[in-house]
Enzyme design. Structure first.
Site, PDB file in Angstrom:
ATOM      1  N   LYS A  22       0.848  -1.209   0.000  1.00 48.73           N
ATOM      2  CA  LYS A  22       0.000   0.000   0.000  1.00 48.73           C
ATOM      3  C   LYS A  22       0.882   1.258   0.000  1.00 48.73           C
ATOM      4  O   LYS A  22       0.662   2.179  -0.781  1.00 48.73           O
ATOM      5  CB  LYS A  22      -0.883   0.014   1.241  1.00 48.73           C
ATOM      6  CG  LYS A  22      -1.520   1.367   1.543  1.00 48.73           C
ATOM      7  CD  LYS A  22      -2.405   1.360   2.772  1.00 48.73           C
ATOM      8  CE  LYS A  22      -1.672   1.630   4.032  1.00 48.73           C
ATOM      9  NZ  LYS A  22      -1.426   3.045   4.348  1.00 48.73           N
ATOM     10  N   ASN A  23       1.922   1.251   0.836  1.00 45.45           N
ATOM     11  CA  ASN A  23       2.700   2.482   1.007  1.00 45.45           C
ATOM     12  C   ASN A  23       3.709   2.712  -0.097  1.00 45.45           C
ATOM     13  O   ASN A  23       4.393   3.728  -0.117  1.00 45.45           O
ATOM     14  CB  ASN A  23       3.374   2.484   2.386  1.00 45.45           C
ATOM     15  CG  ASN A  23       2.333   2.624   3.494  1.00 45.45           C
ATOM     16  OD1 ASN A  23       1.164   2.926   3.219  1.00 45.45           O
ATOM     17  ND2 ASN A  23       2.722   2.353   4.721  1.00 45.45           N
ATOM     18  N   ARG A  91      -4.613  11.296   4.454  1.00 43.43           N
ATOM     19  CA  ARG A  91      -3.418  12.115   4.525  1.00 43.43           C
ATOM     20  C   ARG A  91      -2.339  11.613   3.581  1.00 43.43           C
ATOM     21  O   ARG A  91      -1.469  12.359   3.180  1.00 43.43           O
ATOM     22  CB  ARG A  91      -2.911  12.274   5.931  1.00 43.43           C
ATOM     23  CG  ARG A  91      -2.443  11.054   6.628  1.00 43.43           C
ATOM     24  CD  ARG A  91      -1.833  11.450   7.928  1.00 43.43           C
ATOM     25  NE  ARG A  91      -1.059  12.671   7.815  1.00 43.43           N
ATOM     26  CZ  ARG A  91       0.151  12.733   7.243  1.00 43.43           C
ATOM     27  NH1 ARG A  91       0.651  11.650   6.716  1.00 43.43           N
ATOM     28  NH2 ARG A  91       0.798  13.862   7.177  1.00 43.43           N
ATOM     29  N   CYS A 115      -4.121  12.578  12.786  1.00 42.67           N
ATOM     30  CA  CYS A 115      -4.995  11.407  12.892  1.00 42.67           C
ATOM     31  C   CYS A 115      -4.768  10.817  14.276  1.00 42.67           C
ATOM     32  O   CYS A 115      -4.025  11.368  15.092  1.00 42.67           O
ATOM     33  CB  CYS A 115      -4.658  10.406  11.782  1.00 42.67           C
ATOM     34  SG  CYS A 115      -3.015   9.743  11.945  1.00 42.67           S
ATOM     35  N   ARG A 120       0.946  14.517  12.671  1.00 41.18           N
ATOM     36  CA  ARG A 120       1.252  14.314  11.247  1.00 41.18           C
ATOM     37  C   ARG A 120       1.551  15.626  10.504  1.00 41.18           C
ATOM     38  O   ARG A 120       0.919  15.951   9.514  1.00 41.18           O
ATOM     39  CB  ARG A 120       0.144  13.543  10.541  1.00 41.18           C
ATOM     40  CG  ARG A 120      -0.380  12.327  11.236  1.00 41.18           C
ATOM     41  CD  ARG A 120       0.642  11.214  11.434  1.00 41.18           C
ATOM     42  NE  ARG A 120       1.114  10.597  10.223  1.00 41.18           N
ATOM     43  CZ  ARG A 120       0.510   9.578   9.610  1.00 41.18           C
ATOM     44  NH1 ARG A 120      -0.604   9.099  10.100  1.00 41.18           N
ATOM     45  NH2 ARG A 120       1.013   9.047   8.510  1.00 41.18           N
ATOM     46  N   PRO A 121       2.487  16.440  10.991  1.00 43.21           N
ATOM     47  CA  PRO A 121       2.810  17.701  10.298  1.00 43.21           C
ATOM     48  C   PRO A 121       3.438  17.429   8.931  1.00 43.21           C
ATOM     49  O   PRO A 121       3.892  16.312   8.671  1.00 43.21           O
ATOM     50  CB  PRO A 121       3.810  18.366  11.231  1.00 43.21           C
ATOM     51  CG  PRO A 121       4.442  17.245  11.971  1.00 43.21           C
ATOM     52  CD  PRO A 121       3.374  16.207  12.149  1.00 43.21           C
ATOM     53  N   ILE A 122       3.479  18.456   8.071  1.00 45.89           N
ATOM     54  CA  ILE A 122       4.169  18.298   6.771  1.00 45.89           C
ATOM     55  C   ILE A 122       5.226  19.392   6.594  1.00 45.89           C
ATOM     56  O   ILE A 122       5.623  19.719   5.470  1.00 45.89           O
ATOM     57  CB  ILE A 122       3.161  18.315   5.590  1.00 45.89           C
ATOM     58  CG1 ILE A 122       2.384  19.639   5.546  1.00 45.89           C
ATOM     59  CG2 ILE A 122       2.224  17.126   5.628  1.00 45.89           C
ATOM     60  CD1 ILE A 122       1.620  19.828   4.231  1.00 45.89           C
ATOM     61  N   LEU A 124       8.359  19.359   6.895  1.00 51.43           N
ATOM     62  CA  LEU A 124       9.565  18.940   6.157  1.00 51.43           C
ATOM     63  C   LEU A 124       9.279  18.867   4.655  1.00 51.43           C
ATOM     64  O   LEU A 124      10.139  19.219   3.826  1.00 51.43           O
ATOM     65  CB  LEU A 124      10.059  17.594   6.677  1.00 51.43           C
ATOM     66  CG  LEU A 124      10.539  17.608   8.145  1.00 51.43           C
ATOM     67  CD1 LEU A 124      10.796  16.185   8.645  1.00 51.43           C
ATOM     68  CD2 LEU A 124      11.783  18.470   8.302  1.00 51.43           C
ATOM     69  N   ASP A 306       4.776   0.501  11.940  1.00 49.28           N
ATOM     70  CA  ASP A 306       3.523  -0.077  11.418  1.00 49.28           C
ATOM     71  C   ASP A 306       3.314  -1.521  11.850  1.00 49.28           C
ATOM     72  O   ASP A 306       2.282  -2.114  11.520  1.00 49.28           O
ATOM     73  CB  ASP A 306       3.496  -0.008   9.882  1.00 49.28           C
ATOM     74  CG  ASP A 306       3.404   1.425   9.410  1.00 49.28           C
ATOM     75  OD1 ASP A 306       3.633   1.662   8.208  1.00 49.28           O
ATOM     76  OD2 ASP A 306       3.143   2.315  10.233  1.00 49.28           O
ATOM     77  N   ARG A 398      -8.620  -0.343   4.762  1.00 47.68           N
ATOM     78  CA  ARG A 398      -7.755   0.653   4.132  1.00 47.68           C
ATOM     79  C   ARG A 398      -6.427   0.035   3.739  1.00 47.68           C
ATOM     80  O   ARG A 398      -5.794   0.443   2.773  1.00 47.68           O
ATOM     81  CB  ARG A 398      -7.489   1.823   5.098  1.00 47.68           C
ATOM     82  CG  ARG A 398      -8.668   2.722   5.363  1.00 47.68           C
ATOM     83  CD  ARG A 398      -8.230   3.922   6.167  1.00 47.68           C
ATOM     84  NE  ARG A 398      -6.992   4.436   5.602  1.00 47.68           N
ATOM     85  CZ  ARG A 398      -6.038   5.037   6.341  1.00 47.68           C
ATOM     86  NH1 ARG A 398      -6.200   5.188   7.632  1.00 47.68           N
ATOM     87  NH2 ARG A 398      -4.941   5.489   5.778  1.00 47.68           N
TER      88      ARG A 398
END
Ligand code: EPZ
Length: 420
Positions: A22-23, A91, A115, A120-122, A124, A306, A398
Site C-alpha cells: 500500500k505504502n 493524509r 490522525c 502528522r505535520p508536513i 519537512l 507499522d 484501508r
C-alpha cells in the site's frame, strides 16, 4: 459499519499470498501525474486507500482505470489543486503535491489533518519545496506551493523522529523535473521509497542513492510513461507472520521479501518463532514456547512502527515482561485499551508500553481505531478464547486486502458482518 466476528484459539495453517505494498503504490500512483503519457502499475492491492487515490487522480484530470490488480493511468492535462474534501480524508494523498509542483510548478492541497496516531505535520515536505524555489503559503485550510522555476538544491529532511517517508517521496518527485541537481540528506530509506525511485527512473528520471540517507536527483526536462510492478507489502507479511505465531500455527507467506523484513523476522526469532526461508516464500512455524522481547520502533531498517501494535498483541500472549517503545509517532497506543478489554495486562509509561504477558486472552467486542491497531485486535481475537467482534472494520480495509477471506483460507473462524 462492518465488523469482524472471530471465534478464537484456532491455529492458522496453510499459505497466504502477500499483495502489493500500500505504502509503495500510493506515491507511485501520484508519480503518474508527472507525465502526460500512459502508465501501468501492476500488483496493486484492492484497498480503499488505493481506490481513493484513484478518485483523487481522476479529480485532478487523470484518466484512471482499474483492471484486476493493474491500474492504467494517463494524465494528459491536470489541475493544480486537489479537492479539499477528497484530500483531507486521506493524509497519504499529500504526496500529490510533489508531482503537481514538478509538472505544473503549482500545487494546492488541503492541509492533511492529524490522525489518531499523531499530529502528522508536513513542515519537512514544505521545507523541501521551498528549498527548490517554491513559495509556500497556507490559507483557509489549504497549502499552496508555486514557483516560476524549480532549481535543484541541497535539502536536509531530518525531523523530530528521523526522516519523513512521504516527505522524501514528495521532494524526489518535484526535484525530478527541477533544473539541476538536488541532494536530499537524511532521506527516508524505506523500501517503498526505493520502489518509487525505481518507477521514476523507469519514467526517465535520474535518481541515485534511494534506500540510503543521501539521495541525488538530477532534474530532466520531461518524463515519459512507464510500467512497474509494486514490491510486496512487508507490513501485511509481518501481520500474517505474527498472526501465525500468536495462534501457534504454521503459515507460508507467498511472495514476501525477507530482505525487507529483517528487523521483524529477527525479533520473531528472538521470541522463539520458527522462521524458514524457502525461495521467495517465508515459512512461519509455531514457537515451542514464546519468549518476551523488547522492541523500539525506528526508521527503516529498524523495527517498523507499522508493526508495533501487532507485535504488542503477540507479547500480550507471551509469558514474561516486554517493553515496547514507540519512537516515530507521539500517540500510537490506541490499541492498548482495546487489548486490555481482551484481558491483556499492559501499562503505558510515556513512549513505552510495559506488557505483562502470558494470561490467556478472552474474546470481547472491541473497537478498531486505526489501520494497524485494528490488525492487532484481529490477531488478539484469533488467539483469544471465545468470540471477539472487531467493530469499525473500515479502518482495516484501508490497508489489508480481503483480510477475512485470507484468514479463513488459513483456517480461522472469522466472518464479516455487513451492517447498513
Ligand atoms: C508513512 O507515513 C506511512 N504512510 C505510514 O504508514 C508510516 O507509519 C510512516 O511513513 C512511518 O514509516 C504511507 O506511506 C502512506 P513520516 P508518513 O512522514 O510519510 C514526523 C500505515 O499504517 N514528520 O515518515 O506520513 C511525523 O510526525 C501508515 O500504513 C514531521 O515532523 O510518515 C512522524 O513523527 C501509518 N514533519 C515522523 O516524522 C514532516 O513534515 C515520521 O513521519 C513529516 C513527518
Amino acid at each position: 459499519m462492518d465488523s469482524l466476528l472471530i471465534k478464537g484459539a484456532v491455529p492458522l495453517h496453510g499459505e497466504v499470498t502477500i499483495g502489493g505494498a500500500k505504502n509503495a503504490v500510493l506515491p507511485i500512483m501520484a508519480a503518474t501525474l508527472l507525465t502526460a503519457e500512459p502508465c501501468v502499475i501492476r500488483r496493486v492491492p484492492h484497498l480503499s486507500d488505493v481506490r481513493f487515490m484513484g478518485q483523487i487522480l481522476t479529480w485532478l484530470g487523470s484518466d484512471v482505470r482499474f483492471e484486476g490488480d493493474t491500474i492504467r493511468t494517463q494524465a494528459r492535462k491536470i489541475k493544480g489543486a486537489g479537492d479539499y474534501d477528497l484530500i483531507r480524508k486521506m493524509r497519504g494523498s499529500v504526496c500529490v503535491m510533489g508531482p503537481l509542483l514538478g509538472r505544473l510548478k503549482k500545487a494546492s492541497v488541503s492541509l492533511p489533518g492529524g490522525c489518531v496516531i499523531g499530529a502528522r505535520p508536513i513542515n519537512l515536505h514544505l521545507k523541501g519545496f521551498q528549498a527548490l524555489g517554491a513559495r509556500v503559503t497556507i490559507e483557509a485550510g489549504y497549502v499552496h506551493a508555486s514557483a516560476k522555476r524549480l532549481v535543484g538544491s541541497a535539502i536536509f529532511l531530518g525531523g523530530r523522529a528521523g526522516s519523513t517517508v512521504l516527505g522524501t517521496a514528495n521532494v524526489m518527485m518535484a526535484a525530478a523535473l527541477a533544473e539541476g541537481v538536488t541532494v536530499i540528506e537524511s532521506a527516508a530509506c524505506e523500501p517503498e521509497v526505493v520502489d518509487l525511485a525505481d518507477f521514476l527512473n523507469a519514467m526517465g528520471a535520474q535518481i541515485s542513492g534511494a534506500g540510503s540517507p543521501t539521495v541525488t536527483i538530477t532534474g530532466v526536462k520531461q518524463l515519459h510513461g512507464a510500467e512497474h510492478e509494486v514490491i510486496p507489502d512487508r507490513i501485511e507479511a509481518a501481520t500474517y507472520a505474527i498472526a501465525a505465531a500468536a495462534t501457534h500455527g504454521e503459515v507460508t507467506l507467498r511472495g514476501a521479501r525477507a530482505e525487507h523484513m529483517r528487523a521483524v523476522l529477527d525479533k520473531l526469532k528472538d521470541a522463539g518463532v520458527g522462521i524458514e526461508r524457502r525461495g521467495a516464500d517465508i515459512v512461519i512455524r509455531r514457537a515451542r514456547r514464546l519468549k518476551p522481547v523488547d522492541i523500539t520502533t525506528l526508521p527503516y531498517s529498524g523495527f517498523p512502527t507499522d508493526v508495533q501494535a501487532q507485535v504488542m498483541a503477540l507479547m500480550a500472549l507471551t509469558p514474561g515482561i516486554s517493553i515496547i517503545t514507540e519512537r516515530i509517532f507521539e500517540s500510537r497506543f490506541m490499541h492498548v485499551s482495546e487489548l486490555t478489554r481482551l484481558g491483556a495486562d499492559i501499562e503505558i509509561e510515556g513512549p513505552s508500553a510495559i506488557v505483562k504477558g502470558g494470561k490467556p486472552l478472552s474474546g470481547a467486542p472491541v473497537m478498531a481505531s486505526d489501520l494497524r491497531a485494528s490488525a492487532a485486535l484481529v490477531i488478539a481475537g484469533l488467539a483469544a478464547r471465545g468470540t471477539t467482534q472487531v467493530n469499525r472494520v473500515y479502518h482495516i480495509d484501508r490497508g489489508y486486502e480481503n483480510i477475512d477471506g485470507k484468514l479463513r483460507q488459513l483456517g480461522a473462524r472469522i466472518e464479516r458482518i455487513e451492517e447498513p
